[in-house]
Design an enzyme around this catalytic site. Structure first.
Site, short mmCIF file in Angstrom:
data_model
loop_
_atom_site.label_atom_id
_atom_site.label_comp_id
_atom_site.label_asym_id
_atom_site.label_seq_id
_atom_site.Cartn_x
_atom_site.Cartn_y
_atom_site.Cartn_z
N HIS A 400 0.83 -1.20 0.00
CA HIS A 400 0.00 0.00 0.00
C HIS A 400 0.87 1.26 0.00
O HIS A 400 0.71 2.14 -0.88
CB HIS A 400 -0.91 -0.02 1.23
CG HIS A 400 -1.84 1.15 1.33
ND1 HIS A 400 -3.16 1.08 0.97
CD2 HIS A 400 -1.63 2.43 1.76
CE1 HIS A 400 -3.73 2.26 1.15
NE2 HIS A 400 -2.82 3.09 1.65
N GLU A 401 1.77 1.36 0.97
CA GLU A 401 2.56 2.58 1.11
C GLU A 401 3.56 2.75 -0.04
O GLU A 401 3.84 3.88 -0.46
CB GLU A 401 3.28 2.59 2.46
CG GLU A 401 2.36 2.61 3.67
CD GLU A 401 1.38 3.77 3.68
OE1 GLU A 401 1.64 4.80 3.02
OE2 GLU A 401 0.33 3.65 4.34
N HIS A 404 1.81 4.46 -2.85
CA HIS A 404 1.88 5.92 -2.69
C HIS A 404 3.25 6.44 -3.14
O HIS A 404 3.35 7.42 -3.89
CB HIS A 404 1.70 6.30 -1.22
CG HIS A 404 0.30 6.22 -0.72
ND1 HIS A 404 -0.77 6.82 -1.35
CD2 HIS A 404 -0.21 5.62 0.39
CE1 HIS A 404 -1.88 6.60 -0.65
NE2 HIS A 404 -1.57 5.86 0.39
N HIS A 407 3.87 6.26 -6.87
CA HIS A 407 3.03 7.28 -7.50
C HIS A 407 3.74 8.63 -7.42
O HIS A 407 3.84 9.37 -8.42
CB HIS A 407 1.68 7.34 -6.79
CG HIS A 407 0.64 8.15 -7.51
ND1 HIS A 407 -0.63 8.34 -7.01
CD2 HIS A 407 0.67 8.85 -8.68
CE1 HIS A 407 -1.32 9.09 -7.84
NE2 HIS A 407 -0.55 9.42 -8.85
#
Length: 608
Positions: A400-401, A404, A407
């Site tokens: 998940h992190e 980020h 991205h």
């Protein structure tokens, strides 16, 4: 009743100190500033730069060249501020009890307020020229053309932009407005002390937010109950103070919404991303209309756990044994790499680079900020804060992190500073896409019944916690702000009663909603960034669509997805997602996700 056992000397009963963590598992903030002296040098330089903005006040639109010079000066100042702020705050998060770095964060917060005030005249002066003047300047300067969307976004905000002096006054209030969140963070991370509880092996351990996340998933029901009552019992002791913090934050939202002539706090919050109110309303309404599958899942959970009464502390325990416990950090990285292979070699190479290049702060230590996040600043690589505990959930947190972080890596690498940051509306898409791909991979590679049971349950839990639960949070926020707008007091009793009622509505008749859960609103840090949490719902819905396209359509979908990551904030969020193949202006992506929940629930029932 459990009897206290003799402590095992091999089991740590207290969190390690920061200096006891192996440097291989600590992020390299020195990549931003090699020393405090270098930070101080930039801090002093930015303070000395601020007076230069006065030369542009009142004459920013004197010519195309003047406007371009003024914007470049602003960009330079904001790039330096980004580095200063990220470094200071991340250093303060390493150990929130260290006053030196708390002071550093306070100083840069004050400098940020001064910078915001210094450039506060930009927007009203640009608006004073109007579209005609700006279009004329764009026709005169090739260098200015890259700011066309920046100007468009400002001009659409004309009805909510004040005079230069009023904008400066609002800007100077920024540090005061951040007060409730800062107080909440310090109070819950540094000052709040949780009781000792027993773990699964009978060892007495110090409870923390991060350890609670593990204990509430324990197969030992008494461990779950003690952790649950210990955590929420502690928050409940301070309910009036916590209510005052949150109430102050909401009143701040109301102050800014009214000052900018918005019809509501919600309208003000959504307008920054240019999101229609209908999108937020659709999130809450669509989820409320689809509560029946959640009620069926809760009833099934009660049946599988074989308990006479399903309690709130029974919601997180896996319905099947975990695939593997005590997963080493290195094993977790390998699992993430394998799961994200559908994104292609280019993406995987960036992922591995991040693992090896000091992006990540891995383990929990005394005073460290709870939770997980990704952060950084323009011109530096991204950073990820974890509190890794070796669970499969922690593996998903890494995916998940890093979603980020990558991205940000692509966005910063392909956009000029003015468009480098993507909106919060887009922020949860890339991270959740990574989780969806990892889950798909694990389901496909798990042939035995027990693993499939666990992963199907995990899939259902992802949708329950990220869609149903966050929609409930969004429902709560909307009602709380409506109360504030109506002049109603936001006391601990009123907030807790509202929270209790929402839990009853969302989870249905097969669960016992006890008084301990009533204080849960008080531990949600995202509530201090108003109307953030609904974006988890929209992000999850968009990510479900994108991950299915990546797996199903291969190279074309992968290219489209990487293009999405590179867009940053170069267009409106709704349009960026639409170009990637997901139309969030309709309820369809969310409805598809809720249909997926029903599908996975059926698969789980078939395996039982």
């Amino acid at each position: 009743m459990r009897h206290q056992q003799e402590k095992n000397p091999d089991v740590p009963t207290a969190l390690p100190k920061r200096e006891e963590i192996d440097s291989a598992y600590i992020w390299r903030l020195e990549d931003i500033y090699p020393s405090i002296d270098e930070w101080e040098k930039d801090f002093d330089g930015l303070e000395k730069l601020l007076p230069r903005f006065q030369a542009y006040q009142g004459c920013l639109l004197e010519s195309a060249a003047t406007l371009l010079d003024g914007i470049r000066l602003m960009e330079n100042a904001e790039i330096i501020m980004g580095k200063l702020y990220a470094y200071a705050v991340m250093k303060s998060h390493e150990d929130t009890s260290k006053e030196f770095y708390q002071a550093l964060a306070d100083r840069v917060g004050y400098l940020l307020t001064k910078l915001t005030a210094a450039i506060s005249f930009y927007t009203p002066e640009i608006l004073s020229g109007g579209k005609g003047v700006i279009d004329g300047f764009l026709g005169q300067s090739e260098d200015l053309k890259q700011y066309a969307f920046f100007f468009e976004n400002i001009l659409r905000m004309a009805p909510h932009t004040l005079t230069p002096s009023e904008e400066e006054l609002l800007a100077r209030s920024g540090e005061v407005a951040r007060g409730p969140e800062n107080i909440f963070s310090l109070f819950t991370n540094a000052d709040m002390v949780f009781p000792e509880v027993f773990d699964e092996d009978g060892n007495t351990i110090e409870l923390s937010e991060e350890r609670y996340t593990r204990l509430i998933r324990s197969q030992d029901r008494q461990v779950r109950r003690e952790a649950y009552e210990g955590l929420f019992g502690t928050y409940s002791k301070y309910r009036n103070s916590l209510a005052a913090m949150y109430s102050s934050s909401v009143k701040g939202d109301l102050f800014y919404a009214m000052s900018r002539k918005y019809g509501s706090c919600l309208e003000a919050a959504l307008d920054s991303d240019h999101i229609p109110l209908s999108v937020y309303d659709s999130v809450v309404d669509t989820v409320r209309f689809n509560l029946k599958p959640l009620h069926e899942y809760v009833a099934l959970r009660k049946e599988i756990l074989n308990v006479p009464e399903l309690c709130m502390y029974d919601l997180y325990v896996p319905l099947a044994n975990e695939i593997k416990k005590n997963i080493t950090y290195e094993e977790a990285l390998a699992m993430v790499v394998k799961g994200l292979e559908p994104l292609g070699e280019e993406y995987i190479s960036v992922l591995k680079h991040g693992f090896e290049a000091g992006w990540i702060d891995v383990y929990e230590n005394q005073g460290k900020r709870k939770g997980a996040y990704s952060w950084g600043s323009y011109g530096t690589h991204p950073y990820v804060l974890l509190n890794y505990n070796g669970t499969i959930q922690d593996v998903f947190t890494i995916a998940h992190e890093m979603g980020h972080a990558i991205h940000t890596w692509y966005s910063h690498g392909h956009q000029p500073f003015i468009y480098a940051d993507y909106t919060i509306f887009l922020a949860e898409v890339a991270s959740t896409t990574n989780e969806a791909l990892l889950l798909d991979h694990l389901l496909e590679s798990s042939l035995d019944r027990q693993s499939r049971l666990y992963l199907l349950n995990y899939s259902l839990e992802q949708i329950r916690t990220t869609v149903y639960r966050q929609a409930m949070f969004a429902d709560f926020e909307r009602q709380v702000h409506n109360m504030a707008e109506a002049g109603e007091p936001l006391t601990a009793e009123r907030l807790s009663a509202l929270w209790h009622g929402l839990n009853v509505t969302y989870y249905g008749p097969e669960i016992s909603v006890d008084a301990h859960i009533d204080i849960e609103w008080a531990r949600i840090p995202h509530f201090y960034t108003a109307f953030y949490v609904y974006k988890y719902v929209t992000g999850y819905a968009a990510a479900t669509s994108l991950s299915q396209r990546i797996v199903g359509d291969g190279i074309a979908a992968r290219k489209s997805y990487l293009d999405f990551l590179k867009q940053g904030g170069a267009a409106y969020s709704i349009d960026i997602l639409k170009n990637a193949g997901v139309d969030m202006a309709t309820p369809q992506p969310l409805q598809d996700t809720l249909n997926l929940f029903k599908e996975k629930l059926g698969e789980l029932k078939d395996l039982l």
